[in-house]
Design a protein around this motif. Structure first.
Motif, short mmCIF file in Angstrom:
data_model
loop_
_atom_site.label_atom_id
_atom_site.label_comp_id
_atom_site.label_asym_id
_atom_site.label_seq_id
_atom_site.Cartn_x
_atom_site.Cartn_y
_atom_site.Cartn_z
N ALA A 354 48.13 8.14 22.65
CA ALA A 354 49.26 8.85 22.05
C ALA A 354 50.37 7.82 21.99
N SER A 355 51.02 7.67 20.86
CA SER A 355 51.92 6.54 20.67
C SER A 355 53.17 6.60 21.54
N TYR A 356 53.45 5.49 22.21
CA TYR A 356 54.71 5.34 22.95
C TYR A 356 55.93 5.37 22.03
N MET A 357 55.72 5.23 20.73
CA MET A 357 56.83 5.27 19.79
C MET A 357 57.46 6.67 19.69
N LEU A 358 56.83 7.66 20.31
CA LEU A 358 57.43 8.99 20.39
C LEU A 358 58.75 8.98 21.17
N TYR A 359 58.97 7.95 21.98
CA TYR A 359 60.21 7.87 22.76
C TYR A 359 61.37 7.27 21.96
N THR A 360 61.09 6.73 20.77
CA THR A 360 62.14 6.08 20.00
C THR A 360 63.06 7.09 19.33
N GLU A 361 64.26 6.63 19.00
CA GLU A 361 65.19 7.47 18.25
C GLU A 361 64.63 7.82 16.88
N SER A 362 63.83 6.93 16.30
CA SER A 362 63.23 7.20 15.00
C SER A 362 62.48 8.53 15.03
N TRP A 363 61.69 8.72 16.10
CA TRP A 363 60.96 9.97 16.24
C TRP A 363 61.86 11.11 16.68
N GLN A 364 62.70 10.87 17.66
CA GLN A 364 63.52 11.93 18.24
C GLN A 364 64.45 12.56 17.21
N LYS A 365 64.86 11.80 16.19
CA LYS A 365 65.79 12.32 15.19
C LYS A 365 65.10 12.78 13.91
N LEU A 366 63.78 12.83 13.93
CA LEU A 366 63.06 13.43 12.81
C LEU A 366 63.41 14.91 12.73
N PRO A 367 63.53 15.47 11.53
CA PRO A 367 63.89 16.89 11.42
C PRO A 367 63.01 17.79 12.28
N PRO A 368 63.60 18.70 13.05
CA PRO A 368 62.84 19.54 13.98
C PRO A 368 61.71 20.33 13.34
N ALA A 369 61.92 20.82 12.11
CA ALA A 369 60.87 21.62 11.47
C ALA A 369 59.58 20.83 11.33
N LEU A 370 59.68 19.55 10.98
CA LEU A 370 58.49 18.73 10.84
C LEU A 370 57.95 18.34 12.22
N LYS A 371 58.83 17.95 13.13
CA LYS A 371 58.37 17.56 14.46
C LYS A 371 57.58 18.67 15.13
N ARG A 403 48.22 15.14 27.61
CA ARG A 403 49.06 16.33 27.72
C ARG A 403 49.99 16.22 28.93
N ALA A 404 49.45 15.76 30.05
CA ALA A 404 50.25 15.66 31.27
C ALA A 404 51.37 14.63 31.11
N ILE A 405 51.06 13.50 30.48
CA ILE A 405 52.09 12.47 30.28
C ILE A 405 53.20 12.99 29.37
N LEU A 406 52.81 13.63 28.27
CA LEU A 406 53.82 14.14 27.34
C LEU A 406 54.69 15.20 28.00
N LYS A 407 54.09 16.12 28.73
CA LYS A 407 54.86 17.18 29.39
C LYS A 407 55.87 16.62 30.37
N GLU A 408 55.49 15.57 31.07
CA GLU A 408 56.33 15.05 32.14
C GLU A 408 57.37 14.04 31.67
N THR A 409 57.10 13.35 30.56
CA THR A 409 57.97 12.22 30.20
C THR A 409 58.64 12.30 28.85
N LEU A 410 58.18 13.16 27.96
CA LEU A 410 58.72 13.15 26.60
C LEU A 410 59.78 14.24 26.42
N PRO A 411 61.01 13.85 26.10
CA PRO A 411 62.06 14.87 25.87
C PRO A 411 61.85 15.59 24.55
N GLY A 412 62.31 16.83 24.50
CA GLY A 412 62.32 17.57 23.25
C GLY A 412 61.03 18.26 22.89
N LEU A 413 60.06 18.30 23.80
CA LEU A 413 58.83 19.06 23.48
C LEU A 413 59.15 20.54 23.35
N PRO A 414 58.50 21.24 22.43
CA PRO A 414 58.74 22.69 22.30
C PRO A 414 58.43 23.42 23.62
#
Length: 418
Positions: A354-371, A403-414
């Motif tokens: 699962a790409s570490y690029m999910l932590y970048t602002e590029s991803w974080q500022k993608l429109p919420p509807a698409l994310k 799943r565990a990594i994303l839940k614990e470390t990625l901000p903004g998950l639904p």
């Protein structure tokens, strides 16, 4: 993720099977609602530029190598990320060739190019408007060169290769001694899905890559019969290796660089499409937009989970330890120590796909509807049982770990990920 996913995670989760033939949105990035040329840049280099103008940060202008080193340090770009390309490209194509390769350095959002006896170029990713292009004047020791934003880069960096959005490109071709191309192996495509035997033409490649055949470290020489031969162009063979900061162009930063290019171009193409479909950025998307958004979400979910990743050599690769160490400097581990930046290098690039690029602002500022739609498709693919199409290539243990990594470390998950 044993419980059922929500049937309608947001407004786009509707039946789309009866949608008319999809017509992709045409991007005109200079025009409303994008207004690229008048957008106030908010990228990493723009922030550094303000500090340079206020004398908060000073660069070493003693000589070219000291200047380059200080720029990389100011942008938090590791020197170990160096990769070398000798095909004629960039604004300095007239001085790039097998006798004078261009060095590239990068972190997650900024890319620096340097040509000996030339200029320093910077591509910095604005979190909403994609690539912003800068170039320094030639260094005169003791003086900070003038810095300008360049629009000439659009000829290549906002064309078919990046789907008409200011983006990042890499090609693979056979250069002549002049740097011009004799043969092309791949063009207008970036990303980890490209087979390794189609990459590296016009690039130097060092280290334990274990590739039985490669286009790297080769140039073409014309013959009297109107054909050409391929001859060796090893690093330092035709140029002083000390003209660059390192003598290496290791396969590991090459592979990471390719992954990032593919991620950034896909994310920013999607961001521009979403802005064109929904320029106000609030309220509900029109129903006519849903098929295109669904297609974007499919593409992004597949890329994020490495669904179509090209195979590594049978023996894997031996990555440069210095780059591996520098790459891990900002890893985001779980309490158990796992992170999306952990390398595998035996069968695939990363241990957890699962790409570490999910932590970048590029991803974080993608429109919420698409994310949110992308997250939904990812969640389907990461189920323990009957995973969706984007995750079928992942063993159940790896799906569980991701799943565990994303839940614990990625901000903004639904909330429904929890």
């Amino acid at each position: 993720m044993s419980r059922l996913l929500p049937a309608l995670p947001f407004l786009l989760a509707t039946c789309l099977h009866a949608a008319p033939e999809l017509k992709e949105t045409v991007i005109e990035f200079r025009k409303p609602p994008h207004n690229y040329l008048t957008h106030e840049a908010d990228d990493r280099f723009a922030h550094l530029l303000k500090k340079l103008n206020s004398n908060e940060v000073k660069l070493d202008t003693a000589n070219d190598k000291a200047f380059l080193t200080s720029i990389l340090a100011a942008l938090d770009i590791p020197v170990s990320s160096q990769i070398l390309v000798f095909s004629a490209s960039s604004l300095q194509s007239e001085i790039i060739n097998p006798r004078n390769p261009r060095a590239l350095y990068f972190n997650e959002d900024t890319y620096v190019g340097y040509v000996p006896n030339g200029k320093v170029e910077v591509i910095s990713m604005d979190p909403t408007h994609a690539a912003i292009f800068y170039i320094f004047d030639r260094l005169r020791p003791g003086n900070l060169p003038l810095i300008a934003r360049s629009e000439k880069c659009f000829n290549c960096h906002a064309g078919n290769a990046t789907r008409r959005v200011p983006g990042l490109i890499a090609e693979s071709l056979l250069p002549m001694a002049s740097g011009a191309s004799l043969e092309t192996y791949r063009r207008d495509e970036q990303g980890h899905q490209i087979p390794l035997d189609q990459r590296f033409g016009g690039w130097h490649l060092t280290g334990g890559h274990h590739l039985e055949t490669t286009h790297a470290n080769l140039m073409g020489v014309s013959t009297d019969a109107g054909k050409f031969n391929k001859v060796s162009a090893e690093p330092g063979q035709m140029w002083n290796i000390e003209s660059h900061l390192l003598p290496t162009s290791d396969i590991l930063p090459n592979l990471v660089h390719e992954h990032q290019l593919g991620f950034e171009n896909r994310v920013f193409h999607a961001a521009y499409v979403m802005r064109a479909l929904h320029p106000e950025g609030c309220g509900m998307l029109p129903s006519s937009a849903k098929p295109e958004v669904e297609k974007l979400a499919d593409e992004l979910a597949r890329y994020i989970l490495f669904t179509d990743e090209a195979k590594l050599p049978a023996k894997g690769i031996d990555g440069d330890p210095a780059f591996a160490r520098d790459f891990a400097r900002n890893r985001k581990p779980t309490k158990g120590g796992a992170s999306l930046k952990d390398f595998d290098l035996k069968n695939r690039l990363f241990k957890y796909r699962a790409s570490y690029m999910l932590y970048t602002e590029s991803w974080q500022k993608l429109p919420p509807a698409l994310k949110e739609r992308v997250y939904y498709k990812m969640a389907e693919g990461l189920r323990d049982q009957n995973p969706g199409p984007v995750g079928k290539h992942l063993p159940v243990e790896e799906r569980h770990a991701i799943r565990a990594i994303l839940k614990e470390t990625l901000p903004g998950l639904p909330g429904w990920w929890r």
